[in-house]
Motif scaffolding. Structure first.
Motif, PDB file in Angstrom:
ATOM      1  N   PHE A   1       0.830  -1.199   0.000  1.00  0.00           N
ATOM      2  CA  PHE A   1       0.000   0.000   0.000  1.00  0.00           C
ATOM      3  C   PHE A   1       0.869   1.256   0.000  1.00  0.00           C
ATOM      4  O   PHE A   1       0.596   2.219  -0.736  1.00  0.00           O
ATOM      5  CB  PHE A   1      -0.929  -0.016   1.215  1.00  0.00           C
ATOM      6  CG  PHE A   1      -1.739   1.236   1.372  1.00  0.00           C
ATOM      7  CD1 PHE A   1      -2.867   1.455   0.600  1.00  0.00           C
ATOM      8  CD2 PHE A   1      -1.362   2.205   2.289  1.00  0.00           C
ATOM      9  CE1 PHE A   1      -3.615   2.613   0.739  1.00  0.00           C
ATOM     10  CE2 PHE A   1      -2.096   3.370   2.439  1.00  0.00           C
ATOM     11  CZ  PHE A   1      -3.232   3.578   1.660  1.00  0.00           C
ATOM     12  N   ASP A   2       1.918   1.285   0.827  1.00  0.00           N
ATOM     13  CA  ASP A   2       2.802   2.442   0.877  1.00  0.00           C
ATOM     14  C   ASP A   2       3.494   2.656  -0.470  1.00  0.00           C
ATOM     15  O   ASP A   2       3.657   3.801  -0.925  1.00  0.00           O
ATOM     16  CB  ASP A   2       3.849   2.256   1.974  1.00  0.00           C
ATOM     17  CG  ASP A   2       3.216   2.212   3.364  1.00  0.00           C
ATOM     18  OD1 ASP A   2       2.078   2.680   3.502  1.00  0.00           O
ATOM     19  OD2 ASP A   2       3.876   1.684   4.289  1.00  0.00           O
TER      20      ASP A   2
ATOM     21  N   ASP B   1       1.749   6.677  -6.905  1.00  0.00           N
ATOM     22  CA  ASP B   1       0.689   7.569  -7.393  1.00  0.00           C
ATOM     23  C   ASP B   1       1.074   9.029  -7.209  1.00  0.00           C
ATOM     24  O   ASP B   1       0.780   9.866  -8.074  1.00  0.00           O
ATOM     25  CB  ASP B   1      -0.620   7.272  -6.662  1.00  0.00           C
ATOM     26  CG  ASP B   1      -1.196   5.918  -7.013  1.00  0.00           C
ATOM     27  OD1 ASP B   1      -0.811   5.365  -8.064  1.00  0.00           O
ATOM     28  OD2 ASP B   1      -2.027   5.390  -6.237  1.00  0.00           O
ATOM     29  N   ARG B   2       1.716   9.353  -6.101  1.00  0.00           N
ATOM     30  CA  ARG B   2       2.121  10.738  -5.874  1.00  0.00           C
ATOM     31  C   ARG B   2       3.219  11.150  -6.848  1.00  0.00           C
ATOM     32  O   ARG B   2       3.229  12.286  -7.340  1.00  0.00           O
ATOM     33  CB  ARG B   2       2.604  10.917  -4.425  1.00  0.00           C
ATOM     34  CG  ARG B   2       3.132  12.320  -4.140  1.00  0.00           C
ATOM     35  CD  ARG B   2       3.425  12.539  -2.668  1.00  0.00           C
ATOM     36  NE  ARG B   2       4.062  13.831  -2.447  1.00  0.00           N
ATOM     37  CZ  ARG B   2       3.418  14.991  -2.408  1.00  0.00           C
ATOM     38  NH1 ARG B   2       2.100  15.013  -2.583  1.00  0.00           N
ATOM     39  NH2 ARG B   2       4.065  16.119  -2.199  1.00  0.00           N
TER      40      ARG B   2
ATOM     41  N   GLN C   1       2.378   1.770  -3.486  1.00  0.00           N
ATOM     42  CA  GLN C   1       1.404   2.281  -4.445  1.00  0.00           C
ATOM     43  C   GLN C   1       1.080   3.751  -4.168  1.00  0.00           C
ATOM     44  O   GLN C   1       0.897   4.553  -5.089  1.00  0.00           O
ATOM     45  CB  GLN C   1       0.124   1.440  -4.382  1.00  0.00           C
ATOM     46  CG  GLN C   1       0.248   0.052  -4.986  1.00  0.00           C
ATOM     47  CD  GLN C   1       0.402   0.114  -6.513  1.00  0.00           C
ATOM     48  OE1 GLN C   1       0.097   1.111  -7.148  1.00  0.00           O
ATOM     49  NE2 GLN C   1       0.901  -0.966  -7.078  1.00  0.00           N
ATOM     50  N   GLU C   2       1.013   4.114  -2.896  1.00  0.00           N
ATOM     51  CA  GLU C   2       0.700   5.501  -2.534  1.00  0.00           C
ATOM     52  C   GLU C   2       1.800   6.457  -3.013  1.00  0.00           C
ATOM     53  O   GLU C   2       1.515   7.525  -3.568  1.00  0.00           O
ATOM     54  CB  GLU C   2       0.531   5.594  -1.016  1.00  0.00           C
ATOM     55  CG  GLU C   2      -0.087   6.890  -0.543  1.00  0.00           C
ATOM     56  CD  GLU C   2      -0.299   6.895   0.961  1.00  0.00           C
ATOM     57  OE1 GLU C   2      -1.173   7.639   1.431  1.00  0.00           O
ATOM     58  OE2 GLU C   2       0.429   6.161   1.661  1.00  0.00           O
ATOM     59  N   LYS C   3       3.047   6.061  -2.825  1.00  0.00           N
ATOM     60  CA  LYS C   3       4.158   6.911  -3.268  1.00  0.00           C
ATOM     61  C   LYS C   3       4.263   6.915  -4.790  1.00  0.00           C
ATOM     62  O   LYS C   3       4.624   7.945  -5.391  1.00  0.00           O
ATOM     63  CB  LYS C   3       5.464   6.417  -2.642  1.00  0.00           C
ATOM     64  CG  LYS C   3       5.535   6.648  -1.138  1.00  0.00           C
ATOM     65  CD  LYS C   3       6.858   6.197  -0.558  1.00  0.00           C
ATOM     66  CE  LYS C   3       6.924   6.483   0.942  1.00  0.00           C
ATOM     67  NZ  LYS C   3       8.205   6.067   1.548  1.00  0.00           N
TER      68      LYS C   3
ATOM     69  N   SER D   1       5.559   5.814   5.485  1.00  0.00           N
ATOM     70  CA  SER D   1       4.475   5.952   4.519  1.00  0.00           C
ATOM     71  C   SER D   1       3.977   7.385   4.509  1.00  0.00           C
ATOM     72  O   SER D   1       4.162   8.139   5.474  1.00  0.00           O
ATOM     73  CB  SER D   1       3.326   5.006   4.858  1.00  0.00           C
ATOM     74  OG  SER D   1       2.715   5.384   6.070  1.00  0.00           O
ATOM     75  N   LEU D   2       3.305   7.773   3.439  1.00  0.00           N
ATOM     76  CA  LEU D   2       2.771   9.127   3.343  1.00  0.00           C
ATOM     77  C   LEU D   2       1.698   9.371   4.397  1.00  0.00           C
ATOM     78  O   LEU D   2       1.643  10.428   5.014  1.00  0.00           O
ATOM     79  CB  LEU D   2       2.197   9.356   1.943  1.00  0.00           C
ATOM     80  CG  LEU D   2       3.201   9.276   0.789  1.00  0.00           C
ATOM     81  CD1 LEU D   2       2.489   9.465  -0.549  1.00  0.00           C
ATOM     82  CD2 LEU D   2       4.279  10.332   0.950  1.00  0.00           C
ATOM     83  N   SER D   3       0.845   8.384   4.600  1.00  0.00           N
ATOM     84  CA  SER D   3      -0.231   8.533   5.589  1.00  0.00           C
ATOM     85  C   SER D   3       0.336   8.673   6.998  1.00  0.00           C
ATOM     86  O   SER D   3      -0.136   9.492   7.794  1.00  0.00           O
ATOM     87  CB  SER D   3      -1.171   7.328   5.529  1.00  0.00           C
ATOM     88  OG  SER D   3      -1.748   7.211   4.237  1.00  0.00           O
TER      89      SER D   3
ATOM     90  N   ARG E   1       5.108  15.079   3.168  1.00  0.00           N
ATOM     91  CA  ARG E   1       5.039  14.087   2.089  1.00  0.00           C
ATOM     92  C   ARG E   1       6.364  13.997   1.331  1.00  0.00           C
ATOM     93  O   ARG E   1       6.820  12.903   0.986  1.00  0.00           O
ATOM     94  CB  ARG E   1       3.906  14.437   1.127  1.00  0.00           C
ATOM     95  CG  ARG E   1       2.504  14.256   1.704  1.00  0.00           C
ATOM     96  CD  ARG E   1       1.444  14.454   0.633  1.00  0.00           C
ATOM     97  NE  ARG E   1       0.113  14.165   1.126  1.00  0.00           N
ATOM     98  CZ  ARG E   1      -0.737  15.073   1.584  1.00  0.00           C
ATOM     99  NH1 ARG E   1      -0.364  16.362   1.608  1.00  0.00           N
ATOM    100  NH2 ARG E   1      -1.929  14.739   2.008  1.00  0.00           N
TER     101      ARG E   1
ATOM    102  N   SER F   1       1.559  11.881 -10.204  1.00  0.00           N
ATOM    103  CA  SER F   1       0.426  12.801 -10.219  1.00  0.00           C
ATOM    104  C   SER F   1       0.834  14.176 -10.755  1.00  0.00           C
ATOM    105  O   SER F   1       2.019  14.551 -10.726  1.00  0.00           O
ATOM    106  CB  SER F   1      -0.150  12.955  -8.810  1.00  0.00           C
ATOM    107  OG  SER F   1       0.816  13.524  -7.938  1.00  0.00           O
TER     108      SER F   1
END
Length: 266
Positions: free
Chosen positions: A51-52, A58-59, A54-56, A98-100, A88, A62
């Motif tokens: 998940f981490d 996507d950022r 994929q989150e990074k 992680s970003l979150s 971030r 973006s």
């Protein structure tokens, strides 16, 4: 002509219901009543790492956010947004963060709490019932399935009763399993029986040499949506809501082996 007195019929005793016996085995119905998970389970280390990542990713891919269009110059919202961007950007350079987690960590700092925005407070996933290990409470093990067992005839088992000669497992309104559940655990439960067919069975030989009948137990599946068990049967002295692993410590080995594959892994 001989007149038959009507009193003869009025004093006739009702026919007592007899247990259903098939091939020298009494037939019993039991209920596997479960309370489903109330919250999502914790992610495994692999799931969290994916998940981490994929989150990074996507950022990184973006488009640039037009902050001048959405935030007024010098406003509190703009300052808060810039702080989030810095958090971030720092997390993007650190694979272990992680970003979150970075945003959540910075939102709890003293500087962040002085802004107009209210930091997000996450509810505790461990309840007081978990801390007290209260196996009678339904607000414990919120990530897991809980199963109702009762102490019936001095042994732990699922609510169980013998079928009568006029009862059937598959009848929707007059099942022996539903009757026993209400008699043993009260009517203060909103229960839905998943199907009209048993999901498992257990065959037991006569426990004593002088016994001529064995026992076949058919387990019906049901889900609980509201309420609480309130034993009101003299045969039921106690009850507990347990997870799958906890059941193994309360039920006999043969009994648990017969039903373990019918229980959810959560």
């Amino acid at each position: 002509m001989i007149k038959i007195s009507q009193r003869l019929f009025s004093t006739t005793r009702p026919i007592l219901q007899q247990p259903l016996v098939i091939k020298n085995s009494r037939i019993a119905a039991s209920v596997i009543l479960t309370r489903g998970p109330q919250i999502t389970r914790d992610a495994t280390p692999f799931e969290q790492a994916y998940f981490d990542y994929q989150e990074k990713l996507d950022r990184h891919d973006s488009a640039v956010f037009p902050q001048d269009f959405y935030f007024k110059k010098g406003s509190v919202a703009e300052r808060r947004w810039k702080e989030d961007v810095q958090s971030r950007d720092a997390a993007m350079k650190d694979p272990s963060v992680s970003l979150s987690a970075a945003i959540q960590r910075d939102s709890t700092t003293p500087a962040a709490t002085t802004t107009a925005t209210t930091p997000i407070q996450l509810a505790d996933r461990i309840t007081q019932a978990d801390k007290d290990n209260d196996i009678k409470k339904l607000d414990r093990a919120l990530q897991r399935h809980l199963y109702l067992i009762v102490k019936q005839h001095n042994q732990w088992q699922f609510p169980q009763t013998d079928l009568q000669a006029n009862e059937y497992l598959h009848e929707a309104k007059t099942t022996a399993a539903e009757r026993q559940l209400q008699e043993a655990c009260g009517k203060d439960m909103d229960v839905w029986f998943v199907g009209r067919q048993p999901i498992s069975h257990l065959k037991q030989s006569p426990s004593r040499k002088e016994d001529t009948e064995g026992l076949k137990i058919f387990f019906m599946k049901a889900r609980m949506y509201a309420g609480q068990a309130k034993p009101n049967n003299k045969d039921v002295s106690d009850y507990a809501w347990l997870t799958k692993e906890e059941l193994a410590t309360y039920l006999s080995p043969d009994y648990y082996k017969a039903i373990k594959d019918s229980l959810g892994d959560l």
